[in-house]
Design a protein around this motif. Structure first.
Motif, PDB file in Angstrom:
ATOM      1  N   ILE A 161      12.865  -5.461   8.202  1.00 18.15           N
ATOM      2  CA  ILE A 161      11.886  -4.276   7.585  1.00 18.15           C
ATOM      3  C   ILE A 161      12.463  -3.163   8.421  1.00 18.15           C
ATOM      4  CG2 ILE A 161       9.568  -5.490   7.213  1.00 18.15           C
ATOM      5  CD1 ILE A 161       8.753  -4.958   9.902  1.00 18.15           C
ATOM      6  N   HIS A 162      12.804  -1.977   7.578  1.00 18.67           N
ATOM      7  CA  HIS A 162      13.292  -0.958   7.904  1.00 18.67           C
ATOM      8  C   HIS A 162      12.190   0.140   8.226  1.00 18.67           C
ATOM      9  CE1 HIS A 162      17.341  -1.642   6.905  1.00 18.67           C
ATOM     10  NE2 HIS A 162      17.022  -2.449   6.032  1.00 18.67           N
ATOM     11  N   CYS A 163      12.091   0.869   9.560  1.00 18.10           N
ATOM     12  CA  CYS A 163      11.063   1.382   9.960  1.00 18.10           C
ATOM     13  C   CYS A 163      11.419   2.758  10.632  1.00 18.10           C
ATOM     14  CB  CYS A 163      10.035   0.517  11.145  1.00 18.10           C
ATOM     15  SG  CYS A 163       9.381  -0.905  10.467  1.00 18.10           S
ATOM     16  N   ILE A 217       4.654   4.084  17.418  1.00 20.87           N
ATOM     17  CA  ILE A 217       4.164   4.131  15.876  1.00 20.87           C
ATOM     18  C   ILE A 217       5.306   3.813  14.896  1.00 20.87           C
ATOM     19  CG2 ILE A 217       3.174   5.592  14.141  1.00 20.87           C
ATOM     20  CD1 ILE A 217       1.919   7.484  16.660  1.00 20.87           C
ATOM     21  N   ILE A 218       5.170   2.694  14.147  1.00 20.52           N
ATOM     22  CA  ILE A 218       5.994   2.449  13.265  1.00 20.52           C
ATOM     23  C   ILE A 218       5.642   2.459  11.925  1.00 20.52           C
ATOM     24  CG2 ILE A 218       7.148   0.846  14.709  1.00 20.52           C
ATOM     25  CD1 ILE A 218       5.556  -1.707  13.537  1.00 20.52           C
ATOM     26  N   LYS A 219       6.254   2.943  11.014  1.00 18.21           N
ATOM     27  CA  LYS A 219       6.143   3.324   9.497  1.00 18.21           C
ATOM     28  C   LYS A 219       7.130   2.540   8.601  1.00 18.21           C
ATOM     29  CE  LYS A 219       5.287   7.772   8.395  1.00 18.21           C
ATOM     30  NZ  LYS A 219       3.568   7.535   7.895  1.00 18.21           N
ATOM     31  N   ASP A 220       6.902   1.704   8.026  1.00 19.40           N
ATOM     32  CA  ASP A 220       7.585   1.066   7.189  1.00 19.40           C
ATOM     33  C   ASP A 220       7.580   1.703   5.609  1.00 19.40           C
ATOM     34  OD1 ASP A 220       7.610  -2.685   6.046  1.00 19.40           O
ATOM     35  OD2 ASP A 220       8.731  -0.877   5.219  1.00 19.40           O
ATOM     36  N   LEU A 221       9.040   2.001   5.348  1.00 24.34           N
ATOM     37  CA  LEU A 221       9.156   2.829   4.102  1.00 24.34           C
ATOM     38  C   LEU A 221       9.435   1.927   2.962  1.00 24.34           C
ATOM     39  CD1 LEU A 221      11.370   5.607   6.017  1.00 24.34           C
ATOM     40  CD2 LEU A 221       8.974   5.557   5.444  1.00 24.34           C
ATOM     41  N   SER A 222       9.296   0.762   2.879  1.00 23.48           N
ATOM     42  CA  SER A 222       9.469  -0.101   1.829  1.00 23.48           C
ATOM     43  C   SER A 222       8.422  -0.062   0.756  1.00 23.48           C
ATOM     44  CB  SER A 222       9.778  -1.333   2.201  1.00 23.48           C
ATOM     45  OG  SER A 222       8.461  -2.031   2.840  1.00 23.48           O
ATOM     46  N   ASP A 223       8.893  -0.529  -0.419  1.00 23.38           N
ATOM     47  CA  ASP A 223       7.985  -0.294  -1.553  1.00 23.38           C
ATOM     48  C   ASP A 223       6.714  -1.097  -1.392  1.00 23.38           C
ATOM     49  OD1 ASP A 223      10.544  -0.262  -3.973  1.00 23.38           O
ATOM     50  OD2 ASP A 223       9.555   1.436  -2.939  1.00 23.38           O
ATOM     51  N   ARG A 224       6.902  -2.440  -0.523  1.00 29.01           N
ATOM     52  CA  ARG A 224       5.906  -3.438  -0.428  1.00 29.01           C
ATOM     53  C   ARG A 224       4.823  -2.579   0.540  1.00 29.01           C
ATOM     54  NH1 ARG A 224       4.281  -5.700   3.990  1.00 29.01           N
ATOM     55  NH2 ARG A 224       5.990  -5.008   4.986  1.00 29.01           N
ATOM     56  N   VAL A 225       5.304  -1.718   1.435  1.00 29.40           N
ATOM     57  CA  VAL A 225       4.039  -1.104   2.098  1.00 29.40           C
ATOM     58  C   VAL A 225       3.395  -0.245   1.509  1.00 29.40           C
ATOM     59  CG1 VAL A 225       3.779   0.306   4.298  1.00 29.40           C
ATOM     60  CG2 VAL A 225       5.386  -1.818   4.513  1.00 29.40           C
ATOM     61  N   PHE A 226       3.890   0.656   0.675  1.00 31.83           N
ATOM     62  CA  PHE A 226       3.622   1.522  -0.113  1.00 31.83           C
ATOM     63  C   PHE A 226       2.260   0.874  -1.354  1.00 31.83           C
ATOM     64  CE2 PHE A 226       5.338   5.029   1.279  1.00 31.83           C
ATOM     65  CZ  PHE A 226       6.487   5.263   1.242  1.00 31.83           C
ATOM     66  N   GLU A 227       2.663  -0.117  -1.547  1.00 31.48           N
ATOM     67  CA  GLU A 227       1.552  -0.954  -2.299  1.00 31.48           C
ATOM     68  C   GLU A 227       0.280  -1.317  -1.598  1.00 31.48           C
ATOM     69  OE1 GLU A 227       3.441  -0.412  -5.767  1.00 31.48           O
ATOM     70  OE2 GLU A 227       1.422  -1.691  -5.708  1.00 31.48           O
ATOM     71  N   GLU A 228       0.644  -1.535  -0.316  1.00 28.88           N
ATOM     72  CA  GLU A 228      -0.365  -2.023   0.704  1.00 28.88           C
ATOM     73  C   GLU A 228      -1.325  -0.579   0.896  1.00 28.88           C
ATOM     74  OE1 GLU A 228       0.560  -6.116   2.032  1.00 28.88           O
ATOM     75  OE2 GLU A 228      -1.338  -4.732   1.991  1.00 28.88           O
ATOM     76  N   LEU A 229      -0.626   0.443   0.919  1.00 27.96           N
ATOM     77  CA  LEU A 229      -1.243   1.677   1.355  1.00 27.96           C
ATOM     78  C   LEU A 229      -2.229   2.134   0.099  1.00 27.96           C
ATOM     79  CD1 LEU A 229       1.469   3.721   3.011  1.00 27.96           C
ATOM     80  CD2 LEU A 229      -0.269   2.312   3.873  1.00 27.96           C
ATOM     81  N   LYS A 230      -1.676   1.771  -1.231  1.00 32.79           N
ATOM     82  CA  LYS A 230      -2.417   2.038  -2.213  1.00 32.79           C
ATOM     83  C   LYS A 230      -3.966   1.149  -2.383  1.00 32.79           C
ATOM     84  CE  LYS A 230       1.117   3.218  -5.465  1.00 32.79           C
ATOM     85  NZ  LYS A 230       2.008   2.605  -6.725  1.00 32.79           N
ATOM     86  N   LEU A 231      -3.774  -0.083  -1.918  1.00 35.11           N
ATOM     87  CA  LEU A 231      -4.985  -0.684  -1.563  1.00 35.11           C
ATOM     88  C   LEU A 231      -5.737  -0.126  -0.702  1.00 35.11           C
ATOM     89  CD1 LEU A 231      -3.189  -4.597  -2.066  1.00 35.11           C
ATOM     90  CD2 LEU A 231      -4.541  -3.095  -3.966  1.00 35.11           C
ATOM     91  N   ARG A 232      -5.448  -0.071   0.388  1.00 30.72           N
ATOM     92  CA  ARG A 232      -6.164   0.882   1.311  1.00 30.72           C
ATOM     93  C   ARG A 232      -6.826   2.116   0.969  1.00 30.72           C
ATOM     94  NH1 ARG A 232      -4.440  -0.778   6.841  1.00 30.72           N
ATOM     95  NH2 ARG A 232      -6.051   0.923   7.375  1.00 30.72           N
ATOM     96  N   GLU A 233      -5.927   2.891   0.119  1.00 28.86           N
ATOM     97  CA  GLU A 233      -6.505   3.984  -0.412  1.00 28.86           C
ATOM     98  C   GLU A 233      -7.890   3.896  -1.369  1.00 28.86           C
ATOM     99  OE1 GLU A 233      -6.247   8.197  -1.143  1.00 28.86           O
ATOM    100  OE2 GLU A 233      -5.465   6.963   0.458  1.00 28.86           O
ATOM    101  N   GLN A 234      -7.652   2.748  -2.078  1.00 28.48           N
ATOM    102  CA  GLN A 234      -8.496   2.328  -2.963  1.00 28.48           C
ATOM    103  C   GLN A 234      -9.883   1.826  -2.366  1.00 28.48           C
ATOM    104  OE1 GLN A 234      -6.987  -0.531  -5.387  1.00 28.48           O
ATOM    105  NE2 GLN A 234      -5.550   0.728  -6.499  1.00 28.48           N
ATOM    106  N   ALA A 235      -9.845   1.260  -1.212  1.00 27.54           N
ATOM    107  CA  ALA A 235     -10.838   0.786  -0.415  1.00 27.54           C
ATOM    108  C   ALA A 235     -11.583   2.156   0.392  1.00 27.54           C
ATOM    109  CB  ALA A 235     -10.165  -0.088   0.591  1.00 27.54           C
TER     110      ALA A 235
END
Length: 423
Positions: A226-228, A248-266
């Motif tokens: 994972i590139h962070c 503090i680590i930020k994953d810039l992969s597409d997988r994490v952005f999909e996770e963030l979308k789910l969190r945003e929806q929540a």
């Protein structure tokens, strides 16, 4: 009532007793203040001077009211006067002010020393600065919730590099549950992609007390890389020694952005796209905390659609949803970019307005009310809002400010609806 005590301690001369009692006062961690019966300062111990920033010479002859300021609770001072007049003793807490103007929260007791006739001759006040304790108690849980809800991975280690805390974002990025890594070292994430020079540079920054920032290749629990983007910051204790590191680590992969979308929806309401109640409660907690830390109040408005039940009953829930969506659109259009609009529940909405006084907040509320009232819905006709607006106070809790704005909303309803009530 306390009488002037004898200075003789068993087995010790009067002079030695006096010397010991004075030494105990001088060495005390608690602030001690002695005034005469007219409340003129006669003595302040070193702890009191250290807390307030005043020298003994500056305090002598002054009234303790020189420590009062805008945040000093007038009701506490009134209670002090009443208690001394009636029982002779006082216990309480409020904000005092240091010589440089900075406020601090103090808890103190006052006891009289009586003369032979039973009248107060002196008053002894023992005080404790509880600012840090109060901050830890009131904000500790809030900070933990805020950190745990952060999208980025956050973990904290001791100075020896042992992980003490990891948030939910850490689990999303690395696959490791917090309970799995507490007690381990960050090397559990090591991918083998970085050479010795990289780690030498890293520790060179950290041991010098300088934050380290870099793109780091970590290894996920399931083995893939994972590139962070990672930042590691040293934290020092009161002695200036490094006690912890915050990463503090930020994953810039597409997988994490999909996770963030789910969190945003929540955290957002599915119908309107506004913040939902759970997210709104967190934002309110943070707003109160910022207002108290910065001595900068904010405003909150609560709006409710007038006669909404009749709309639903007459025209159906789909048309009711249309109205709710329209109200959400009006809110987003009329409020500032820094404001937070929340669908609080059903037909009820809240807007948090940071760095905003009551007058400006009332203008914004009126613009919202007018914007909705000017629209005409097919079949339904005009739909209006009743709105309550209030400004935060130093002593506010989430419950108290919500109760106050809810009462103002009720006043708008009772006053004829389609109106704004502010206080």
């Amino acid at each position: 009532m306390t009488k002037v005590p004898s200075m003789n301690l068993p087995g010790i001369s009067a002079d030695d007793s006096l010397m010991l009692l004075r030494a105990a006062t001088e060495l005390s961690f608690s602030s001690i203040l002695v005034t005469d019966a007219q409340h003129r300062i006669l003595y302040a111990n070193p702890a009191f001077c250290a807390t307030t920033g005043y020298s003994p010479d500056e305090l002598e002859g002054q009234n303790p009211r020189i420590l009062q300021g805008p945040l000093t609770d007038k009701s506490v001072i009134e209670k002090l006067r009443n208690d001394l007049d009636t029982t002779g003793h006082f216990t309480g807490s409020t904000f005092n002010y240091r010589k440089d103007g900075r406020p601090y929260l103090v808890e103190w007791t006052i006891s009289p020393v009586m003369d032979e006739s039973g009248k107060p001759r002196f008053y002894i006040s023992v005080q404790k600065d509880i600012t840090q304790l109060q901050a830890e108690q009131s904000t500790g849980n809030l900070f933990i919730k805020a950190i745990d809800a952060a999208y980025d991975g956050i973990f904290i280690t001791t100075a020896d590099g042992v992980i003490e805390f990891a948030n939910q974002g850490f689990e999303i990025i690395t696959g490791y549950r917090p309970a799995e890594v507490v007690g381990l070292k960050p090397s559990v994430l090591k991918s083998g992609e970085h050479d010795d020079a990289f780690y030498k540079d890293l520790w060179g920054h950290l041991t010098s007390g300088v934050p380290f920032r870099a793109m780091v290749v970590n290894r996920h629990k399931h083995g893939h890389k994972i590139h962070c983007q990672q930042t590691i910051t040293p934290v020092k204790n009161a002695l200036g020694e490094i006690s912890h590191y915050i990463s503090i680590i930020k994953d810039l992969s597409d997988r994490v952005f999909e996770e963030l979308k789910l969190r945003e929806q929540a955290s957002h309401d599915g119908l309107t796209g506004l913040l939902n109640r759970r997210a709104g409660e967190i934002e309110l907690d943070l707003s109160l905390l910022k207002a108290q830390e910065n001595s900068s109040p904010f405003c909150i408005l609560m709006a409710d659609i007038d006669d909404f039940k009749a709309v639903n009953d007459t025209f159906g829930h789909n048309r009711g949803d249309d109205v709710i969506e329209c109200v959400a659109g009006v809110l987003e259009k009329e409020i500032r970019k820094t404001d937070k609009a929340v669908r609080w529940g059903g037909e009820e909405f809240i807007v948090l307005l940071p760095f905003c006084g009551l007058e400006k907040a009332t203008v914004i509320a009126e613009s919202i009310r007018i914007a909705l009232a000017s629209q005409v819905f097919d079949e339904i006709g005009q739909v209006t809002l009743s709105i309550g607006v209030t400004e935060s106070r130093n002593e506010d809790t989430p419950t108290s400010i919500l109760d106050r704005v809810d009462q103002l909303l009720y006043d708008s309803k009772r006053g004829g609806k389609n109106r704004v009530t502010a206080a």
